[in-house]
Scaffold this motif. Structure first.
Motif, short mmCIF file in Angstrom:
data_model
loop_
_atom_site.label_atom_id
_atom_site.label_comp_id
_atom_site.label_asym_id
_atom_site.label_seq_id
_atom_site.Cartn_x
_atom_site.Cartn_y
_atom_site.Cartn_z
N ALA A 1 -0.03 7.17 0.71
CA ALA A 1 -1.38 8.09 0.79
C ALA A 1 -2.54 6.91 1.06
O ALA A 1 -3.74 7.35 1.76
CB ALA A 1 -1.59 8.61 -0.70
N GLU A 2 -2.53 5.85 0.55
CA GLU A 2 -3.39 4.74 0.70
C GLU A 2 -3.77 4.37 2.42
O GLU A 2 -4.63 4.26 2.89
CB GLU A 2 -3.26 3.53 -0.12
N VAL A 3 -2.52 4.14 2.77
CA VAL A 3 -2.50 3.89 4.32
C VAL A 3 -3.04 5.04 4.97
O VAL A 3 -3.78 4.80 6.15
CB VAL A 3 -1.02 3.45 4.79
N ARG B 1 -5.14 7.25 4.14
CA ARG B 1 -6.77 7.07 3.94
C ARG B 1 -7.35 6.21 4.59
O ARG B 1 -8.28 6.51 5.64
CB ARG B 1 -6.96 7.13 2.32
N ARG B 2 -6.94 5.03 4.62
CA ARG B 2 -7.59 3.98 5.55
C ARG B 2 -7.45 4.08 6.91
O ARG B 2 -8.36 3.52 7.70
CB ARG B 2 -6.72 2.51 4.83
N LEU C 1 0.72 -1.22 0.08
CA LEU C 1 0.07 0.08 -0.07
C LEU C 1 0.75 1.25 0.19
O LEU C 1 1.88 1.36 0.71
CB LEU C 1 -1.00 0.19 1.24
N ASP C 2 0.61 2.29 -0.80
CA ASP C 2 1.08 3.52 -0.81
C ASP C 2 0.90 4.29 0.42
O ASP C 2 -0.09 3.96 0.85
CB ASP C 2 0.55 4.27 -2.20
N PRO D 1 -0.02 -4.36 3.84
CA PRO D 1 -1.38 -4.12 4.51
C PRO D 1 -1.46 -4.39 5.84
O PRO D 1 -2.40 -3.82 6.69
CB PRO D 1 -2.17 -5.27 3.78
N ARG E 1 7.84 7.61 -2.55
CA ARG E 1 6.74 7.50 -1.79
C ARG E 1 6.86 6.20 -0.97
O ARG E 1 7.22 5.17 -1.85
CB ARG E 1 5.34 7.44 -2.34
N THR F 1 5.93 2.77 0.90
CA THR F 1 5.03 1.84 0.61
C THR F 1 5.04 0.74 1.86
O THR F 1 6.00 0.66 2.69
CB THR F 1 5.03 0.79 -0.60
#
Length: 141
Positions: free
Chosen positions: A9-11, A13-14, A6-7, A45, A40, A42
Motif C-alpha cells: 500500500a505504501e509503494v 501510494r508513493r 515498504l508495504d 525502497p 501483504r 513488502t
C-alpha cells in the motif's frame, strides 16, 4: 516487518500506481517483492526507482515486454541496442510533433483572428504537425 521494507500500500501510494499494477509488474518480472507481512507483499525502497523507470517507459510507449528486456540488458546485446536507438528516433519524432502542437495551441490561446482556426499563423503551425505514420498510411485493408 523489517523497518526498511515498504508495504504494498505504501509503494502504491508513493508510486501513484495501484496495488494491482504492482502485482501485474511483479508477475511479469519487472519488480520483485522482498517478502510478505501476513498476506501483504513488502518491497525494498529501491523498487520506487524501478517503478519510476517503468512508468516513464510506459508513458513513452514501451510495452511491458520491451521494458522487461531493457531491465536485463547487457552491453553485449546488440539487437536490443538497435531497438533502443530506433525507439529513441521514434521519441524524437513524437517530441517534435508534440512541440509543434504545443506551439500552435499557445498561439491559438492568444490569437485575435476570427475564427482562430482561420488565422494564417495558426494554419501554418498546425500544417507543420504531420499525422502519425499509421494515420498517413490510410485505412487498413
Amino acid at each position: 516487518m523489517d523497518g526498511s521494507l515498504l508495504d504494498i500500500a505504501e509503494v502504491a501510494r508513493r508510486s501513484g500506481l495501484t496495488p494491482s499494477a504492482l502485482r501485474f509488474y511483479e508477475k511479469k518480472g519487472l519488480i520483485a517483492a522482498a517478502g510478505r507481512n501476513g498476506l501483504r507483499r513488502t518491497y525494498h525502497p529501491d523498487v520506487l526507482e524501478r517503478l519510476g523507470l517503468i512508468t516513464c517507459a510506459r508513458s513513452a510507449g514501451f510495452s511491458v515486454a520491451e521494458i522487461g528486456r531493457f531491465l536485463v540488458a547487457r552491453p553485449s546485446d546488440a539487437d536490443l541496442r538497435v531497438g533502443m536507438a530506433a525507439k529513441a528516433r521514434d521519441l524524437d519524432e513524437q517530441i517534435g510533433r508534440l512541440t509543434r502542437l504545443r506551439d500552435s495551441l499557445r498561439h491559438a490561446a492568444v490569437c485575435d483572428h476570427e475564427p482562430i482556426v482561420e488565422c494564417p499563423d495558426f494554419k501554418r503551425a498546425v500544417g507543420n504537425v504531420p499525422a502519425p505514420a499509421a494515420a498517413q498510411a490510410g485505412p487498413a485493408r
